[in-house]
Design a protein around this motif. Structure first.
Motif, PDB file in Angstrom:
ATOM      1  N   GLU A  96       3.894 -14.596  -7.777  1.00  0.00           N
ATOM      2  CA  GLU A  96       3.736 -13.631  -8.861  1.00  0.00           C
ATOM      3  C   GLU A  96       3.454 -14.336 -10.181  1.00  0.00           C
ATOM      4  O   GLU A  96       2.689 -13.829 -11.018  1.00  0.00           O
ATOM      5  CB  GLU A  96       4.998 -12.770  -8.976  1.00  0.00           C
ATOM      6  N   LYS A 131       1.724   0.728   0.587  1.00  0.00           N
ATOM      7  CA  LYS A 131       2.204   0.495  -0.778  1.00  0.00           C
ATOM      8  C   LYS A 131       1.628   1.491  -1.779  1.00  0.00           C
ATOM      9  O   LYS A 131       2.322   1.952  -2.686  1.00  0.00           O
ATOM     10  CB  LYS A 131       1.840  -0.921  -1.226  1.00  0.00           C
ATOM     11  N   PHE A 132       0.341   1.789  -1.641  1.00  0.00           N
ATOM     12  CA  PHE A 132      -0.361   2.542  -2.678  1.00  0.00           C
ATOM     13  C   PHE A 132      -0.883   3.903  -2.218  1.00  0.00           C
ATOM     14  O   PHE A 132      -1.370   4.672  -3.046  1.00  0.00           O
ATOM     15  CB  PHE A 132      -1.551   1.720  -3.201  1.00  0.00           C
ATOM     16  N   THR A 150      -3.977  -6.545  -6.162  1.00  0.00           N
ATOM     17  CA  THR A 150      -4.141  -5.167  -6.602  1.00  0.00           C
ATOM     18  C   THR A 150      -2.954  -4.723  -7.446  1.00  0.00           C
ATOM     19  O   THR A 150      -3.112  -4.068  -8.482  1.00  0.00           O
ATOM     20  CB  THR A 150      -4.269  -4.243  -5.377  1.00  0.00           C
ATOM     21  N   GLU A 151      -1.770  -5.071  -6.998  1.00  0.00           N
ATOM     22  CA  GLU A 151      -0.551  -4.701  -7.710  1.00  0.00           C
ATOM     23  C   GLU A 151      -0.557  -5.251  -9.135  1.00  0.00           C
ATOM     24  O   GLU A 151      -0.165  -4.556 -10.085  1.00  0.00           O
ATOM     25  CB  GLU A 151       0.657  -5.226  -6.946  1.00  0.00           C
ATOM     26  N   GLN A 188      -1.245  -3.231 -13.394  1.00  0.00           N
ATOM     27  CA  GLN A 188      -0.458  -3.378 -14.620  1.00  0.00           C
ATOM     28  C   GLN A 188      -1.353  -3.298 -15.864  1.00  0.00           C
ATOM     29  O   GLN A 188      -0.862  -3.115 -16.978  1.00  0.00           O
ATOM     30  CB  GLN A 188       0.282  -4.713 -14.619  1.00  0.00           C
ATOM     31  N   ASP A 234       3.027 -10.757   3.750  1.00  0.00           N
ATOM     32  CA  ASP A 234       3.748 -10.633   2.486  1.00  0.00           C
ATOM     33  C   ASP A 234       4.960 -11.556   2.407  1.00  0.00           C
ATOM     34  O   ASP A 234       5.461 -11.823   1.312  1.00  0.00           O
ATOM     35  CB  ASP A 234       4.181  -9.181   2.262  1.00  0.00           C
ATOM     36  N   GLY A 268      -2.661  -6.057  -0.823  1.00  0.00           N
ATOM     37  CA  GLY A 268      -2.567  -5.500  -2.166  1.00  0.00           C
ATOM     38  C   GLY A 268      -1.776  -6.316  -3.165  1.00  0.00           C
ATOM     39  O   GLY A 268      -1.367  -5.788  -4.198  1.00  0.00           O
ATOM     40  N   ARG A 275      -3.277   5.734  -5.820  1.00  0.00           N
ATOM     41  CA  ARG A 275      -3.413   4.884  -6.996  1.00  0.00           C
ATOM     42  C   ARG A 275      -4.649   3.994  -6.952  1.00  0.00           C
ATOM     43  O   ARG A 275      -5.152   3.569  -7.997  1.00  0.00           O
ATOM     44  CB  ARG A 275      -2.174   4.002  -7.139  1.00  0.00           C
TER      45      ARG A 275
END
Length: 206
Positions: free
Chosen positions: A31, A86-87, A60-61, A65, A22, A57, A92
């Motif tokens: 992003e 994270k999830f 995935t993040e 959205q 990351d 992820g 989620r």
């Protein structure tokens, strides 16, 4: 075939890369690039989307959205453990540990398949893309982000020795052989390296 187009080597590679993934990833896949790629699709709330090679992820993040029905698959236990942090394991996102070449889903299971930063490790990209087509309903789409082939001859030789790098012509060939239509390619990247990635969107014929 590059040294990382071998599943055992790729798993070992990510065992160690997962510790810093990351922090390293934004140098190649930002992003802003993710947002640009997501805008190429028309994902609606409730659409069922599969993220192949979901890793920690990052993609995935972005998908979350747009819809709450996101499923993530990866072969690396170490990468997925970062995604769980994270999830959650079952909150989620529905996660699966599996092989992109043999997706554990029924035909026509998804409206969209997304895959960013995974194709470069596939030993047989066309066969994998055919399986993507199988699990997407007719009229649905897939989006694949991979590394654009360097134009510099020395960089190209080094890249080819490591993993799959390809240009728009090669991407077009792979997706057509896999049975897709409506194929579009978009070269993108961060400001310092604006052509580092190639994003392909393609449609499953009705």
């Amino acid at each position: 075939m590059g040294i990382l187009e071998d599943k055992d080597r790729a798993r070992l590679f990510y065992k160690y890369l997962s510790k810093v993934y990351d922090r390293v990833n934004p140098f190649f896949w930002t992003e802003e690039m993710r947002a640009e790629a997501l805008e190429l699709l028309d994902i609606q709330q409730g659409d069922r989307v599969l993220d192949v090679g979901c890793g920690t992820g990052f993609g995935t993040e972005g998908l979350l959205q747009y819809t709450d029905d996101v499923h993530g698959l990866d072969q690396s236990r170490h990468q997925m453990e970062k995604a769980f942090e994270k999830f959650g394991k079952h909150d989620r996102v529905a996660f699966y540990r599996g092989d992109a070449e043999r997706l554990p889903f029924a035909d026509d299971s998804f409206e969209y398949v997304w895959s960013s930063g995974s194709i470069e490790y596939w030993p047989n990209p066309v066969a994998t893309l055919r399986d993507f087509r199988r699990v997407v309903e007719p009229g649905g789409q897939v989006l694949v982000v991979g590394p654009n082939h360097p134009t510099n001859p020395i960089k190209a030789r080094i890249a080819d020795a490591i993993m799959l790098f390809y240009d728009e012509d090669e991407a077009d060939r792979m997706f057509r052989e896999a049975g897709f239509t409506g194929i579009e390619h978009h070269v993108m990247g961060p400001p310092r390296n604006p052509d580092v990635a190639i994003t392909t969107v393609a449609t499953v014929p009705k």
